[in-house]
Design an enzyme around this catalytic site. Structure first.
Site, mmCIF file in Angstrom:
data_model
loop_
_atom_site.group_PDB
_atom_site.id
_atom_site.type_symbol
_atom_site.label_atom_id
_atom_site.label_comp_id
_atom_site.label_asym_id
_atom_site.label_seq_id
_atom_site.Cartn_x
_atom_site.Cartn_y
_atom_site.Cartn_z
ATOM 1 N N CYS A 1 0.834 -1.203 0.000
ATOM 2 C CA CYS A 1 0.000 0.000 0.000
ATOM 3 C C CYS A 1 0.873 1.260 0.000
ATOM 4 O O CYS A 1 1.515 1.557 -1.000
ATOM 5 C CB CYS A 1 -0.974 -0.042 1.169
ATOM 6 S SG CYS A 1 -2.379 1.093 0.990
ATOM 7 N N HIS B 1 -3.466 -5.237 -0.131
ATOM 8 C CA HIS B 1 -3.040 -5.813 1.146
ATOM 9 C C HIS B 1 -3.080 -7.336 1.063
ATOM 10 O O HIS B 1 -4.048 -7.973 1.498
ATOM 11 C CB HIS B 1 -3.950 -5.323 2.279
ATOM 12 C CG HIS B 1 -3.729 -3.899 2.657
ATOM 13 N ND1 HIS B 1 -2.844 -3.508 3.636
ATOM 14 C CD2 HIS B 1 -4.271 -2.756 2.161
ATOM 15 C CE1 HIS B 1 -2.847 -2.196 3.742
ATOM 16 N NE2 HIS B 1 -3.701 -1.709 2.857
ATOM 17 N N GLU C 1 -1.615 -9.504 2.798
ATOM 18 C CA GLU C 1 -1.545 -10.183 4.097
ATOM 19 C C GLU C 1 -2.897 -10.711 4.554
ATOM 20 O O GLU C 1 -2.968 -11.669 5.341
ATOM 21 C CB GLU C 1 -0.962 -9.246 5.166
ATOM 22 C CG GLU C 1 -1.820 -8.053 5.548
ATOM 23 C CD GLU C 1 -1.581 -6.799 4.709
ATOM 24 O OE1 GLU C 1 -1.885 -5.700 5.194
ATOM 25 O OE2 GLU C 1 -1.093 -6.949 3.570
#
Length: 548
Positions: free
Chosen positions: A382, A507, A509
């Site tokens: 990001c 993102h 993750e």
């Protein structure tokens, strides 16, 4: 009909309700049941999207664009439950809905009160959290601690909800703490007795007590808790601190007979044995890992572990896949700027996560330059990707003063700019949120890692790569290897002749799982491991940790 498990917590916060709820969900799935998961938070914010990470930890984003509590990350990492906007309700969201109905005249002039109007809205939320008609068990975690003023309407609604349903359709699990007094060498049950007493005053009798403890609980202590809390002895479950990984929790609960209790109490028709073969194999592999690498996390909120919770877990997952443990070096971005890049010396890789605000921005840019020029594996997420674009523009493309319009509205080279549809938009649930497609350029690192032409990942941002500078970047060594096909937005940048240099606008993750690590994290850890060949593991290696 869907059965319900409601999880509450007492004595103190941060006991691990979210982790325990996720473990319950996983246990039931491994019995062949379909589950849904939900969290009800008592704070007045409509969602955590505008809250400081120092106050609340990370904001977890779902596929449908909901900005939610980080506990939903635990739910998704442990289970296959489909989570979305109905998986997280707050006091603010509940009251906003009730007030909107009052303004429309839906209540036909009645006096709007906590009971029944607020509690009815909470009960609707409990039902809305069931993600489909084929869900066997819906698990709802009530945030906060029993005894808090804020959580009273939620607990009252849960009491009513259980009363209105068949007797064996709702199960209450209460998580509590047995504090250990080192001076006397004793575990104390009194706080647990008081916590259960508070619940019973409200009208809720817990069916199962899960007792968090540092030390083993004696049989006599279990008898005492059972007697004073009016809970059957076999339903008083010890949940001791795990040895090395939060992923031990479901296994420990099964060893205590927790799965059997739930199945019997809710009269569930399911597989007779909880299948944990792959999970146990993963834990066995974690135990045998004997090498580690150190990764620098250069961020704005590194003082609070939960601020980057999903990133740390994704790194741990990638470490398992690469047979190494990840040692975290949490570096304040301001320290890189003020003290120099020597704060990064010796690390195997550099990860720059997302964030908001100007503080620490220059430190992130300097860390990225150091990684790029020294061949150290780099991964930007990001804002981390945007900083990589700014650094490259300044120091390779010689675009003096290149910056982002977010923090430098008069820069001569706004390589990062506000998306057109974000002009004049108020804050609060209005960013580019949720899953969007990304088309990958063949022959690139991103394409190699994903082994696919198109992927979808979750986003949370307002600013993007400025396409006015696209030709200049494409004419350089930097590859714009991923784009959104619908809006032609740049999603991934990389440098092909670097050992590993990649930045992503999304993102990744949020989609990492212990048994299925996210591919960019896996590649980043592999590249970092290759650079150092891995060191023997030390005793202070970072472990996964839980948050209630």
């Amino acid at each position: 009909m869907t059965k319900h498990i409601i999880v509450t917590g007492g004595v103190v916060s941060s006991l691990g309700k979210g982790l325990t709820s996720a473990a319950i969900g996983m246990i039931l799935e491994r019995r062949g049941l379909k589950i849904s998961m939900q969290k009800l938070d008592p704070y007045i914010n409509v969602d955590p999207g505008t809250m400081s990470p120092f106050q609340h930890g990370e904001v977890y984003v779902t596929d449908d664009g909901a900005e939610t509590d980080l506990d939903l990350g635990h739910y998704e990492r442990f289970t296959q439950a489909v989570l979305g906007k109905n998986s997280n309700f707050t006091t603010g969201k509940i009251y906003s809905s009730v007030i909107a109905k009052e303004r429309r005249g839906d209540y036909l002039g009645r006096t709007v009160q906590v009971i029944p109007h607020i509690t009815n809205e909470i009960k609707k939320a409990l039902t809305a959290g069931v993600s489909g008609p084929d869900v066997d068990v819906a698990i709802t975690e009530i945030g906060g601690t029993v005894g808090d003023i804020e959580s009273l309407p939620f607990l009252e609604a849960c009491r009513q909800f259980a009363l209105e349903r068949p007797k064996d359709d709702v199960l209450f699990v209460h998580l509590t703490l047995l504090p250990y007094l080192r001076a006397s060498g004793e575990l104390k049950t009194k706080p647990t007795q008081h916590s259960v007493g508070k619940l019973r005053e409200i009208g809720i009798q817990p069916d199962i007590l899960v007792c968090r403890t540092e030390q083993p609980m004696t049989e006599e202590m279990g008898d005492k808790i059972s007697l004073f809390c009016n809970v059957r002895k076999e339903c008083v479950i010890e949940e001791r601190d795990v040895d090395f990984s939060i992923y031990e929790v479901p296994v420990d609960l099964i060893h205590k007979g927790f799965d059997r209790l739930i199945v019997d109490m809710l009269d569930l028709d399911c597989e007779p044995v909880t299948d944990l073969v792959d999970w146990l194999d993963m834990l066995k592999r974690i135990r045998t890992i004997d090498r580690e690498i150190e990764i620098a996390i250069v961020g704005k909120y590194v003082e609070l572990h939960d601020a980057y919770k999903s990133i740390y877990e994704a790194l741990a997952h990638a470490g398992i896949a690469n047979n190494c443990t990840i040692k975290l070096r949490k570096v304040r971005a301001e320290d890189v700027h003020n003290k120099g890049v020597q704060t990064l010396e010796g690390v195997a890789g550099v990860l720059v996560p997302g964030g908001f605000g100007e503080r620490g921005l220059e430190g992130k840019i300097e860390a990225i330059r150091w990684a790029r020029e020294n061949g150290v594996p780099f991964f930007g997420i990001c804002l981390g990707m945007q900083c990589a674009v700014i650094e490259y523009a300044r120091n390779v493309l010689n675009l003096e003063g290149a910056h982002t319009l977010e923090h430098s509205p008069h820069t001569a080279h706004p390589v990062i700019s506000l998306m057109d549809d974000q002009n004049g938009v108020e804050k609060g649930g209005t960013m580019r949120l949720g899953a969007y497609d990304c088309a990958l350029k063949p022959g690139t690192l991103a394409h190699q890692l994903y082994a696919a032409d198109t992927v979808d990942e979750r986003h949370r941002h307002r600013y993007e790569f400025n396409n006015a500078y696209r030709e200049q970047f494409e004419a350089s060594r930097m590859s714009l290897s991923g784009t959104n096909p619908e809006r032609d937005l740049v999603e991934i940048v990389e440098i092909p002749d670097h050992p590993f240099f990649i930045g992503v606008q999304f993102h990744p993750e949020f989609k990492s799982r212990p048994l299925k690590p996210q591919v960019i994290f896996r590649g980043f850890v592999a590249a970092s491991l290759a650079r150092t060949k891995g060191q023997k593991k030390t005793s202070n290696t970072q472990k996964s940790s839980a948050k209630a």
